[in-house]
Design a protein around this motif. Sequence first.
Motif, PDB file in Angstrom:
ATOM      1  N   GLU A  90       0.815  -1.215   0.000  1.00 30.40           N
ATOM      2  CA  GLU A  90       0.000   0.000   0.000  1.00 30.40           C
ATOM      3  C   GLU A  90       0.849   1.265   0.000  1.00 30.40           C
ATOM      4  O   GLU A  90       0.324   2.358  -0.263  1.00 30.40           O
ATOM      5  N   PHE A  91       2.142   1.175   0.294  1.00 31.47           N
ATOM      6  CA  PHE A  91       2.987   2.366   0.155  1.00 31.47           C
ATOM      7  C   PHE A  91       4.207   2.081  -0.730  1.00 31.47           C
ATOM      8  O   PHE A  91       5.199   2.798  -0.684  1.00 31.47           O
ATOM      9  N   ALA A  92       4.107   1.037  -1.558  1.00 28.29           N
ATOM     10  CA  ALA A  92       5.135   0.731  -2.562  1.00 28.29           C
ATOM     11  C   ALA A  92       6.469   0.378  -1.917  1.00 28.29           C
ATOM     12  O   ALA A  92       7.497   1.024  -2.160  1.00 28.29           O
ATOM     13  N   GLN A  93       6.445  -0.643  -1.074  1.00 28.33           N
ATOM     14  CA  GLN A  93       7.683  -1.173  -0.505  1.00 28.33           C
ATOM     15  C   GLN A  93       8.667  -1.425  -1.639  1.00 28.33           C
ATOM     16  O   GLN A  93       8.328  -2.006  -2.673  1.00 28.33           O
ATOM     17  N   GLU A  94       9.922  -0.994  -1.461  1.00 32.68           N
ATOM     18  CA  GLU A  94      10.919  -1.115  -2.521  1.00 32.68           C
ATOM     19  C   GLU A  94      11.551  -2.507  -2.564  1.00 32.68           C
ATOM     20  O   GLU A  94      11.762  -3.066  -3.636  1.00 32.68           O
ATOM     21  N   ARG A  95      11.879  -3.049  -1.390  1.00 29.61           N
ATOM     22  CA  ARG A  95      12.615  -4.313  -1.343  1.00 29.61           C
ATOM     23  C   ARG A  95      11.663  -5.486  -1.122  1.00 29.61           C
ATOM     24  O   ARG A  95      10.512  -5.321  -0.761  1.00 29.61           O
ATOM     25  N   GLU A  96      12.211  -6.670  -1.318  1.00 29.46           N
ATOM     26  CA  GLU A  96      11.453  -7.889  -1.059  1.00 29.46           C
ATOM     27  C   GLU A  96      11.176  -8.018   0.433  1.00 29.46           C
ATOM     28  O   GLU A  96      11.971  -7.582   1.274  1.00 29.46           O
ATOM     29  N   TRP A  97      10.062  -8.646   0.750  1.00 28.12           N
ATOM     30  CA  TRP A  97       9.661  -8.817   2.154  1.00 28.12           C
ATOM     31  C   TRP A  97      10.655  -9.689   2.921  1.00 28.12           C
ATOM     32  O   TRP A  97      11.106 -10.721   2.438  1.00 28.12           O
ATOM     33  N   ASN A  98      10.976  -9.261   4.111  1.00 30.95           N
ATOM     34  CA  ASN A  98      11.838 -10.010   5.032  1.00 30.95           C
ATOM     35  C   ASN A  98      11.045 -10.259   6.305  1.00 30.95           C
ATOM     36  O   ASN A  98      10.697  -9.312   7.008  1.00 30.95           O
ATOM     37  N   HIS A  99      10.778 -11.527   6.594  1.00 29.54           N
ATOM     38  CA  HIS A  99       9.921 -11.825   7.745  1.00 29.54           C
ATOM     39  C   HIS A  99      10.589 -11.502   9.073  1.00 29.54           C
ATOM     40  O   HIS A  99       9.931 -11.489  10.117  1.00 29.54           O
ATOM     41  N   ASP A 100      11.904 -11.223   9.062  1.00 25.84           N
ATOM     42  CA  ASP A 100      12.622 -10.927  10.305  1.00 25.84           C
ATOM     43  C   ASP A 100      12.796  -9.433  10.547  1.00 25.84           C
ATOM     44  O   ASP A 100      13.497  -9.049  11.489  1.00 25.84           O
ATOM     45  N   ALA A 101      12.189  -8.597   9.720  1.00 28.36           N
ATOM     46  CA  ALA A 101      12.378  -7.149   9.874  1.00 28.36           C
ATOM     47  C   ALA A 101      11.072  -6.420   9.607  1.00 28.36           C
ATOM     48  O   ALA A 101      10.180  -6.939   8.929  1.00 28.36           O
ATOM     49  N   SER A 102      10.978  -5.206  10.144  1.00 28.83           N
ATOM     50  CA  SER A 102       9.813  -4.378   9.895  1.00 28.83           C
ATOM     51  C   SER A 102       9.711  -4.000   8.419  1.00 28.83           C
ATOM     52  O   SER A 102      10.698  -4.023   7.676  1.00 28.83           O
ATOM     53  N   LEU A 103       8.507  -3.619   8.027  1.00 24.51           N
ATOM     54  CA  LEU A 103       8.360  -2.931   6.761  1.00 24.51           C
ATOM     55  C   LEU A 103       9.172  -1.636   6.791  1.00 24.51           C
ATOM     56  O   LEU A 103       9.496  -1.118   7.865  1.00 24.51           O
ATOM     57  N   ASP A 104       9.459  -1.107   5.611  1.00 28.26           N
ATOM     58  CA  ASP A 104      10.287   0.102   5.515  1.00 28.26           C
ATOM     59  C   ASP A 104       9.422   1.351   5.644  1.00 28.26           C
ATOM     60  O   ASP A 104       9.191   2.099   4.679  1.00 28.26           O
ATOM     61  N   TRP A 105       8.979   1.595   6.863  1.00 27.52           N
ATOM     62  CA  TRP A 105       8.062   2.717   7.102  1.00 27.52           C
ATOM     63  C   TRP A 105       8.704   4.071   6.807  1.00 27.52           C
ATOM     64  O   TRP A 105       8.005   5.052   6.539  1.00 27.52           O
ATOM     65  N   HIS A 106      10.038   4.120   6.849  1.00 28.98           N
ATOM     66  CA  HIS A 106      10.713   5.389   6.560  1.00 28.98           C
ATOM     67  C   HIS A 106      10.468   5.853   5.122  1.00 28.98           C
ATOM     68  O   HIS A 106      10.651   7.040   4.806  1.00 28.98           O
ATOM     69  N   LEU A 107      10.050   4.938   4.247  1.00 27.69           N
ATOM     70  CA  LEU A 107       9.783   5.328   2.854  1.00 27.69           C
ATOM     71  C   LEU A 107       8.676   6.365   2.757  1.00 27.69           C
ATOM     72  O   LEU A 107       8.586   7.104   1.763  1.00 27.69           O
TER      73      LEU A 107
END
Length: 732
Positions: free
Chosen positions: A577-594
Motif C-alpha cells: 500500500e505504500f510501494a515497498q521497494e525491497r522484497e519482504w523479510n519476515h525478520d524485519a519491519s516494513l520500511d516505514w521510513h519510505l
Amino acid sequence: MLPDHEIERLRSGRHADPFAVLGRHDDGSGAASRVWLRAWLPGAQAVAVLDAATGQPVGVLAPRHPDGFFEAPFASAPADYRWQVRWQDGGESVVDDPYRFPPLLGETDVWLLAEGTHLRPFEVLGAQPRELMGVEGTAFAVWAPNAQRVSVVGDFNHWNGAAHPMRLRSECGVWELFLPGVRAGARYKFELLDAQGHRLPQKADPYARASELRPSTASVVAPMPALRPPSAQRQAANALDAPVSLYEVHLGSWKRRPHEGNRWLTWDELADELVPYAQDMGFTHLELLPVSEHPFDGSWGYQPIGLYAPTSRFDAPGEGPGGFDRFVQRAHDAGLGVVIDWVPAHFPSDEHGLARFDGTHLYEHADPREGFHQDWNTLIYNFGRAEVRNFLVGNALYWLERHDVDGLRVDAVASMLYRDYSRKDGEWVPNEFGGRENLEAIGFLKRLNEVVGVERGQAVTIAEESTAFPAVSRPVYANGLGFHYKWNMGWMHDTLHYFGRDPLYRQHHHGEITFSLVYAFNENFVLPLSHDEVVHGKGSILARMPGDRWQRFANLRAYYGFMFGHPGKKLLFMGCEFAQEREWNHDASLDWHLLDDPMHRGVQSLVRDLNALYRRTPALHQRDFTPDGFEWLSHDDAHHSVLAFARRGADGRFIVVVCNLTPVVREGWRIGVPEPGHYREVLNTDAAAYGGSNVGTPFGAAASQAVAWHGHAQSLLLTLPPLATVFLELAS
C-alpha cells in the motif's frame, strides 16, 4: 493386597489400566469384605487418609514400595477422601487422589468421537480446567488408540511419565485423567508408550489452547475462550455483495521495535497500531498469516504445531493467553473483520507434534506417496480418517466461535485436491477409480464448508486454489466445494506479467490484461496481490514495474486502479500500500521510513482513496460475481493499450473505468458510455496528490455527446493521462 507385578508395572510406567488398581476398591469377599485404598505417589514417604468432607483422619496407608506405592484395607472408607502426604524431601501436603474420580467423557461424547462427528471435540479433548466433585483441577484427554500407555507429564509431577497414567476409553481410543490442583498456566505434555512398549518423544497436546514459545515445546493449560454470539453486523460485512478489501498482514514483520532488540509488537500494541492504521487506510478486513503456534519463524506460520493455540509470540511478558481475543475485539470495534490463514493441508514432522503420534501414522498417511509433501518436507493429513476430519473441522469452528474470527483463508487447497500435486509419475497413488483427484480431501472440504455454513453462518471461507478445479466457490448442494470465495491466481499472474512488461510491448500481450474477464464470473473471486508475490527472489510489486522511477510508480498506481475497478474482492499484502521497494523479510519491519518520500506517500494516499471510493460506490462491489455488474466499453484496442469498462450496482447506477497503460497522453480520446449526461472524474491515479503528472480531462468533467461509439449512442471526449486509471461517475 496388590500383586508385586502390578506394582512393578506402575513403578516402571507401564501400567495401562491404573484405575483398575489405584484408588478405592472393594475386595468383594462377601460379608467380611474390605475396602482397599491404594495410592501411587512417587516421592512420598508416608500417606494418611482423610475424609474429604470432614477433614478427619481415617487411617494410614502402609508403604509397599519405596518409589511411592502405598495401600491398606479398611472395614469402611469414604468415597470422597484425600491423601495427607509427607514427602521424602521433608515437606507435607494434602492432595486429592486422581484415581478416585469417575470417567470424564459422557456417553454421547464417546459415541460422537468414535464416529468422527463431534462438532466441537475441543470441548472435551485437550486440557479443560474445571471443577469435578467439588475439586478444582484440569481434565486431560487425548486420542491415541494404538498406545499401550499414556500419561500426563508436567511441572506438577516433575515430568515423570510414571506418575499419572491415564484411563483408556477403548470405545473411542481416548485416554483421560482428571488432575486435581492443576490450574491454568501449568505446562504439560503427554508421554506415550507405543504398542510394542517403546517410549515415544513427549508429545504436545493436539488440542492445546496455549503453547510455549519456541524453542520450548510444552503445551500450557488455558481456560476455554468464551463462546462469541453471532453478529448480524459482521454477517453483513462479509456478504457477497459487500465491499471486501483485505489487508494481508504478517504480524511478526508488520512493525517491530528496533530499539528494543527488534522485538515483535504484543497483541495489545498491534491493536493500538495496526487496527487504527488499517481503519484509516479504509480496508474492511485484516487477513492474518497463520496465527496458530508454529516452531519455525521462517515458515511464517504455515507449518503449525499447535493448531488450536494462538501463537504466544505476541503475548506480553508474564501475560497468559487472551491477547489475541482482545486484538479481534479491537478490530471489530473499529469496524474491521478478521480473517486468519488456516492450514489443513499439511503439518511439520517435529517429534513433539502430530507425527507418529501414538507410534503409528495416526494423523498422517503411512505411505509417503500419500502422506509426505516433497515441496515443503511436511506431512499430509489422512483426510479419509473420521477422527482426523473431526480434529480439523472442529478446529475451524473453534476459531470462528471461540475467537470470533470472521473467516478462514484455507491455504494450499490445490495441494489437497490432487494426489499427483507436484509429483512425478510413480510418486503418487491413484484414487479408488484410478484418477488423480483426492476424493477424501474433497469430501473433507465439503464437510468443512457445510459445517461452517450451518454452525457459523456469518463466517466466510476463502480458498487459495490455483488450478481450474470447478465450482470451488459454489454450494455443496450444487456439486461445489462450498467455499464463499476463491483467490483468482490467474488474474494475479496475468496482470503481474502484463504490468511487468515495457509499455512498448504491451500491445502484443493485450490478452493478459483482458483474459480474466472471460472467466470472472465462474467463481466468487478475490483479487490477491499477496505475500507469495514478494518473496523468494520475486522482489516487491514496485520492483517489477518497468521504466524510470516516475514510470514505475505510475505503473503501480495504474495497476491498483485497474484492480479496484475489476470485478472481485481485493487483497493487498502489507507494504504494497505504500510501494515497498525491497522484497519482504519476515525478520524485519516494513520500511516505514519510505513514507518520508512523496512518491511512496502518494501511493499510500491513492490506496486510501481507492478503498474509500470502493466502499462508498455500490457499483464497484455489489455485483462482483454476476455478469450484469460488468460491461466492456472498449477491450480490443491493443495497439494503444487502452481499456474502458463500466461497473453497475444493484440499483442500475454505474461507474466508468478507463485505463491508459502506456506513458503517452491521449488527447481527445472518445469512449462510448451507457447513458447521456454529465460525467465527473471521481479518481485519477495520475493526480499530483498521488505523485502523478496531474493530466486529465479539463476540469475533471465531460458532458456526453450524441456520437455513437463502442456500441452506445452517447460518448465522452476525454484526455487520458499517461500510465493511469480514471474513474468517472454520471452526475445525479
